[in-house]
Design an enzyme around this catalytic site. Structure first.
Site, PDB file in Angstrom:
ATOM      1  N   GLU A  25      32.680  41.959   4.755  1.00 60.67           N
ATOM      2  CA  GLU A  25      33.486  42.482   5.872  1.00 60.67           C
ATOM      3  C   GLU A  25      34.963  42.405   5.510  1.00 60.67           C
ATOM      4  OE1 GLU A  25      34.263  43.797   8.562  1.00 60.67           O
ATOM      5  OE2 GLU A  25      32.637  43.866  10.024  1.00 60.67           O
ATOM      6  N   ASP A 207      31.522  49.609  13.854  1.00 57.18           N
ATOM      7  CA  ASP A 207      31.903  48.321  13.265  1.00 57.18           C
ATOM      8  C   ASP A 207      33.384  48.402  12.872  1.00 57.18           C
ATOM      9  OD1 ASP A 207      31.892  45.835  11.811  1.00 57.18           O
ATOM     10  OD2 ASP A 207      29.758  46.079  11.432  1.00 57.18           O
TER      11      ASP A 207
END
Length: 297
Positions: A25, A207
């Site tokens: 991420e 996301d």
């Protein structure tokens, strides 16, 4: 007309010489050092990669790590567990900067700095099966403290700003929504929240995100195997297909800011060895650089 950029064309590459992550991420391109930084949240690792030498290094941390950005002094500022810490790759001693009074079972997730270097960071429940309880929040760094700006967020995710800096975007993943706010760069205030886009659940959920120099918003669609590209109006302009199920975020980098780096996450029912890798695709339009954090704001 919907354009579709195929992710598996000649300009795309899987950076398979780098280690796979359990949950990659927070990609962050530092234009000063020409290095990519990203985190492996559940692997408790911050990664750094230099495309010029194809060399990668890692910095282990003590807990789940939701984000890592560079400050103007060149040190890392990272969301580790429920706090924000100062550390460095070569001296990974974690010094607590701030720990907001939030739900005890929460942790930091995604974060980004606005065009002036002001840090915004979101939180979520540590137990991803319970983050729909909306115990998370969106925070803004203000003179050494975090101020809660948006409470009752289920899963705080991607952040980005328009090329002019007058609009802020924020993904609230379990709402399936990317919100847009009017943004004041001088004060760092966000107002007039409205839905920028709502992603149909059958497509996936939004996301991480980033914005290019033309103001288009690139949204990683978790469970959707793609990056969706939206015009500033909210109309979809293109789809970049990702060859794994769970892209988690994206950012622009490279010397000309035309490389879109994409982080990914393996899923429980996916055996693709590429999942969890870092990908890169060459785009026609350059993006915006990642900003370093200005601690004094």
């Amino acid at each position: 007309m919907l354009r579709c950029w195929m992710f598996e064309n000649q300009s795309c590459a899987i950076l398979d010489h780098l280690p796979r992550s359990r949950l990659a991420e927070g990609p962050y391109w530092d234009a000063e050092t020409h290095r990519m930084i990203w985190v492996d949240i559940v692997g408790h690792v911050i990664h750094r990669y230099d495309p010029r030498t194809a060399q990668g290094t890692t910095c282990p941390v003590s807990d789940v790590v939701g984000f890592a950005v560079l400050a103007t002094d060149g040190r890392l500022v990272a969301g580790i567990g429920g706090g924000i810490y100062d550390l460095a790759f070569d001296e990974p001693t974690e010094t607590l900067l701030t720990q907001p009074g939030m739900h005890g079972a929460n942790r930091f997730n995604d974060a980004k700095c606005d065009p002036r270097g002001r840090l915004w960071a979101g939180t979520m429940h540590r137990d991803a099966t319970r983050d729909r309880e909306a115990t998370g929040a969106l925070y803004r760094w203000h003179h050494g403290q975090l101020e809660e700006v948006e409470p009752h967020i289920s899963l705080a995710n991607g952040l980005g700003w328009s090329s002019s800096g007058d609009t802020m975007y924020f993904s609230d993943t379990h709402q399936g929504t990317v919100w847009a706010y009017d943004y004041d760069l001088v004060t760092g205030s966000a107002s007039n929240r409205r839905a920028f886009i709502v992603v149909p659940i059958e497509v996936g959920v939004p996301d991480g995100l980033c914005v290019d120099g033309a103001g288009r918003v690139y949204v990683a669609i978790w469970r959707g195997s793609c990056i969706r590209v939206y015009a500033p109006s909210g109309d979809i302009e293109g789809i970049i297909k990702v060859p794994v199920r769970n892209p988690t975020s994206c950012c622009f980098g490279g010397a000309d800011l035309k490389t879109l780096f994409v982080t990914t996450m393996p899923s429980s029912n996916e055996n693709d060895p590429r999942s969890g890798s870092l990908f890169a695709v060459t785009m026609d339009t350059p993006g915006q650089p990642s900003e370093r954090m200005n601690r004094s704001l």
